[in-house]
Design an enzyme around this catalytic site. Sequence first.
Site, PDB file in Angstrom:
ATOM      1  N   GLU A 115     -33.609  16.445  28.889  1.00  0.00           N
ATOM      2  CA  GLU A 115     -34.141  15.883  27.655  1.00  0.00           C
ATOM      3  C   GLU A 115     -33.730  14.419  27.503  1.00  0.00           C
ATOM      4  OE1 GLU A 115     -34.754  19.712  24.772  1.00  0.00           O
ATOM      5  OE2 GLU A 115     -32.751  18.819  24.760  1.00  0.00           O
ATOM      6  N   CYS A 128     -31.591   7.468  24.548  1.00  0.00           N
ATOM      7  CA  CYS A 128     -30.460   8.295  24.971  1.00  0.00           C
ATOM      8  C   CYS A 128     -30.866   9.011  26.256  1.00  0.00           C
ATOM      9  CB  CYS A 128     -30.102   9.292  23.879  1.00  0.00           C
ATOM     10  SG  CYS A 128     -28.666  10.303  24.258  1.00  0.00           S
ATOM     11  N   CYS A 135     -24.243  20.281  32.428  1.00  0.00           N
ATOM     12  CA  CYS A 135     -23.087  19.413  32.256  1.00  0.00           C
ATOM     13  C   CYS A 135     -21.901  19.956  33.022  1.00  0.00           C
ATOM     14  CB  CYS A 135     -22.737  19.282  30.773  1.00  0.00           C
ATOM     15  SG  CYS A 135     -21.479  18.009  30.465  1.00  0.00           S
ATOM     16  N   CYS A 139     -17.397  21.230  26.659  1.00  0.00           N
ATOM     17  CA  CYS A 139     -16.935  20.869  25.318  1.00  0.00           C
ATOM     18  C   CYS A 139     -17.465  21.892  24.315  1.00  0.00           C
ATOM     19  CB  CYS A 139     -17.392  19.463  24.958  1.00  0.00           C
ATOM     20  SG  CYS A 139     -16.760  18.207  26.106  1.00  0.00           S
ATOM     21  N   CYS A 142     -20.376  21.188  21.740  1.00  0.00           N
ATOM     22  CA  CYS A 142     -21.600  20.571  22.255  1.00  0.00           C
ATOM     23  C   CYS A 142     -22.539  21.620  22.824  1.00  0.00           C
ATOM     24  CB  CYS A 142     -21.222  19.552  23.331  1.00  0.00           C
ATOM     25  SG  CYS A 142     -22.648  18.721  24.062  1.00  0.00           S
ATOM     26  N   CYS A 368     -27.188  14.224  18.288  1.00  0.00           N
ATOM     27  CA  CYS A 368     -26.063  14.170  19.219  1.00  0.00           C
ATOM     28  C   CYS A 368     -25.433  15.549  19.400  1.00  0.00           C
ATOM     29  CB  CYS A 368     -25.018  13.189  18.675  1.00  0.00           C
ATOM     30  SG  CYS A 368     -23.670  12.878  19.784  1.00  0.00           S
TER      31      CYS A 368
END
Length: 392
Positions: A115, A128, A135, A139, A142, A368
Site C-alpha cells: 500500500e 508515504c 514487515c 511492533c 502497528c 499511520c
Amino acid sequence: MSVTAPITQDVHTIPRKLPEGPQNLIGLTREAMRDALIAHGTPEKQAKMRVGQIWQWIYGWGVRDFAEMTNLSKAFRGELAENFVIEIPEVVTRQVSEDGTRKYLVRIAGGHEVEIVYIPEEGRGTLCVSSQVGCTLTCSFCHTGTQKLVRNLTAGEIIGQVLVARDDLGEWPEIGAKNVEGRLLSNIVLMGMGEPLYNFENVRDAMKIAMDPEGIQLSRRRITLSTSGVVPEIARTAEEIGCQLAISFHATTDEVRDKLVPINKKWNLEVLLEALRSYPKVSNSERITFEYVMLHGVNDSDEDAHRLVELIKGIPAKINLIPFNEWPGAPYKRSSNNRIRAFSEIVYNAGYASPVRKPRGEDIMAACGQLKSATERSRKSRKQIEAEAGLS
C-alpha cells in the site's frame, strides 16, 4: 501494561528472485543503466549520453514506451524494446478519503501487494512509501507489524510507487518542459509497510533516483526515512542517502519499548540514543524527528513526557505526537485529547516542537500504522514465505 509482543523476528530479509526475460529499467541507478546498455551492445562512448536521454523520458516526463523517445534513433528504440521493459507496480485499488488522502493498493512481481498513501496538505503533498511486503518487525501497536515479512521490495518497486502517484496526480510535465513549481507530490516519507533500514541498498538506490536533478528532482531535505532503530545502519543513512531521519520511538523506558517496539531488545534506548547523538547530519536546521504514538495508559503520562525530554537532551529534535490509529483487533486505545495536549505542553515547555499529527485517511485505513495489504493478512511460516518468493 498487559499487552505483550514477541521478540522481533530474526533479521532475515528475503530478496526478490529476479525474473527471466527483458530487464526493467525502472529502479536502475545511472551507473547500472549504463552497464546494462553496454551489455546489450551500446558503444561505451555513447552509453552515458543514452542513459541521460532515457532517464529524462522516464523520470522527467513519465514516458513508458520506447517508441515515444523521439530523440533516439528508430533502430536503437527497437533494440531497447527487445532487451528492456519500463514497468511500474500495477494499481489494484484506489481509495480517496473524505479528507483527500489517497490510498493505492498496488501489485508487484509474484502477485504480492503493498500500500501507498498520498496525503495532500496546504502547500505540500506527501507520499508515504513502502519498502517491504509485510514487515521484519512485530511492533504490537502497528497493523502492518501483525503481518510477517514476505520479501524486500526492489529499488524499481520502491521508486515505482512514486511514479504511480505522479501518474494518478497527472503531474508529469509536458514533453520538453521542466518540472513545475508548487507541485502536488513534494515530499516522500519512508513510513509505509516495512523497515527501510533492513532493505538499505534498494531504498538508497530508489531515493537517489528520486533526488536526481534531471528527473523527479526532490531535495534530500524533502525525503524522510523512518526507522524503528536499526542502529548499525543509521550513520550509513546520512552518508549514503543524506535524507532526513525519523525514529519510531514510542516509549521512555526499555521495559515498555521492549513490548511496543521489540527491536529494542536488540538495540535498547541507550544504544539507540548514542547513535542519534553522533548522527552525521544532525543540526539545528536538520533535526531528528522522534515519532511517539499516544497509547492510553501505556506511554502517555506526565512522567513519560518528562522522561522523554531528559532522554533526548542535547539532540536537535522535534517530537511528532501521533494519536493512535485503531484497527480491528488492536490491543490499545488512543489517548484522550486532553492527555495528548498535556503531554505536548510538557515537551513544548522544555524547548522542543511537539506537533500533534492530525490523523488522515482513517476512513479508508490509510492512517499511520494501519497499512496492511489484503492478500497478506495471515501469519505465514518461513517455508511458505520462501516458497512464495521463489526461494525454495
